[in-house]
Motif scaffolding. Structure first.
Motif, PDB file in Angstrom:
ATOM      1  N   THR A  83       0.853  -1.187   0.000  1.00  0.00           N
ATOM      2  CA  THR A  83       0.000   0.000   0.000  1.00  0.00           C
ATOM      3  C   THR A  83       0.891   1.240   0.000  1.00  0.00           C
ATOM      4  O   THR A  83       1.454   1.607   1.015  1.00  0.00           O
ATOM      5  CB  THR A  83      -0.900   0.015   1.248  1.00  0.00           C
ATOM      6  N   PRO A  84       1.007   1.899  -1.158  1.00  0.00           N
ATOM      7  CA  PRO A  84       1.876   3.082  -1.230  1.00  0.00           C
ATOM      8  C   PRO A  84       1.282   4.266  -0.458  1.00  0.00           C
ATOM      9  O   PRO A  84       0.066   4.418  -0.371  1.00  0.00           O
ATOM     10  CB  PRO A  84       1.941   3.387  -2.732  1.00  0.00           C
ATOM     11  N   THR A  85       2.173   5.072   0.066  1.00  0.00           N
ATOM     12  CA  THR A  85       1.738   6.252   0.800  1.00  0.00           C
ATOM     13  C   THR A  85       1.345   7.349  -0.181  1.00  0.00           C
ATOM     14  O   THR A  85       1.602   7.260  -1.381  1.00  0.00           O
ATOM     15  CB  THR A  85       2.858   6.771   1.714  1.00  0.00           C
ATOM     16  N   GLN A  88       4.351   8.678  -1.969  1.00  0.00           N
ATOM     17  CA  GLN A  88       4.813   7.807  -3.044  1.00  0.00           C
ATOM     18  C   GLN A  88       3.923   7.947  -4.281  1.00  0.00           C
ATOM     19  O   GLN A  88       4.404   7.957  -5.402  1.00  0.00           O
ATOM     20  CB  GLN A  88       4.835   6.349  -2.585  1.00  0.00           C
ATOM     21  N   ARG A  89       2.625   8.079  -4.049  1.00  0.00           N
ATOM     22  CA  ARG A  89       1.699   8.237  -5.171  1.00  0.00           C
ATOM     23  C   ARG A  89       1.975   9.534  -5.928  1.00  0.00           C
ATOM     24  O   ARG A  89       1.966   9.563  -7.149  1.00  0.00           O
ATOM     25  CB  ARG A  89       0.259   8.219  -4.678  1.00  0.00           C
ATOM     26  N   SER A  94       4.148  12.507 -10.558  1.00  0.00           N
ATOM     27  CA  SER A  94       5.024  13.538 -11.110  1.00  0.00           C
ATOM     28  C   SER A  94       6.060  12.923 -12.052  1.00  0.00           C
ATOM     29  O   SER A  94       6.388  13.503 -13.087  1.00  0.00           O
ATOM     30  CB  SER A  94       5.719  14.319  -9.999  1.00  0.00           C
ATOM     31  N   SER A  95       6.572  11.737 -11.716  1.00  0.00           N
ATOM     32  CA  SER A  95       7.547  11.101 -12.603  1.00  0.00           C
ATOM     33  C   SER A  95       6.875  10.653 -13.904  1.00  0.00           C
ATOM     34  O   SER A  95       7.469  10.733 -14.979  1.00  0.00           O
ATOM     35  CB  SER A  95       8.232   9.920 -11.917  1.00  0.00           C
TER      36      SER A  95
END
Length: 118
Positions: A83-85, A88-89, A94-95
């Protein structure tokens, strides 16, 4: 020898020291003077050291084994990674946006070079 085995040996050694201290205290019957003082101090030192060994060993034996801790840590890390934070999302977004921008720029450069070449 693993840590559990070592702690069991410490536990037994501590118990034996307490037993020896008790036997030494009982056998000082008709002693007097300096001998009596030494025959009283030595068993007390044995008993204190033995009790410390017993208590430390019991505490160490009650802790979960490192393998069990490792399994728990791996399970927690796997769950956390699944489960990404929010941070991280946002980094991923942005990337992805910057990658899309780079792609658009490259396509524009290719088209421009094609038009200049013809």
């Amino acid at each position: 020898m693993n840590d559990r085995g070592r702690q069991m040996i410490y536990l037994l050694a501590g118990g034996y020291l307490v037993y020896l201290a008790w036997q030494m205290l009982q056998s000082r019957g008709d002693m007097a003077g300096t001998t009596l003082i030494v025959a009283t101090i030595a068993p007390i030192a044995f008993a204190v050291f033995g009790v410390v060994l017993v208590v430390r060993s019991i505490r160490a034996l009650m802790k979960p084994e490192p393998e069990e801790e490792l399994e728990l840590n791996v399970a927690e890390k796997t769950k956390a990674e699944a489960t990404p934070t929010e941070e991280q999302r946002s980094e991923e977004n942005s990337s992805m946006e910057s990658a899309e921008e780079d792609l658009v720029k490259e396509e524009a450069e290719i088209k421009e070079s094609e038009t200049q070449g013809s």
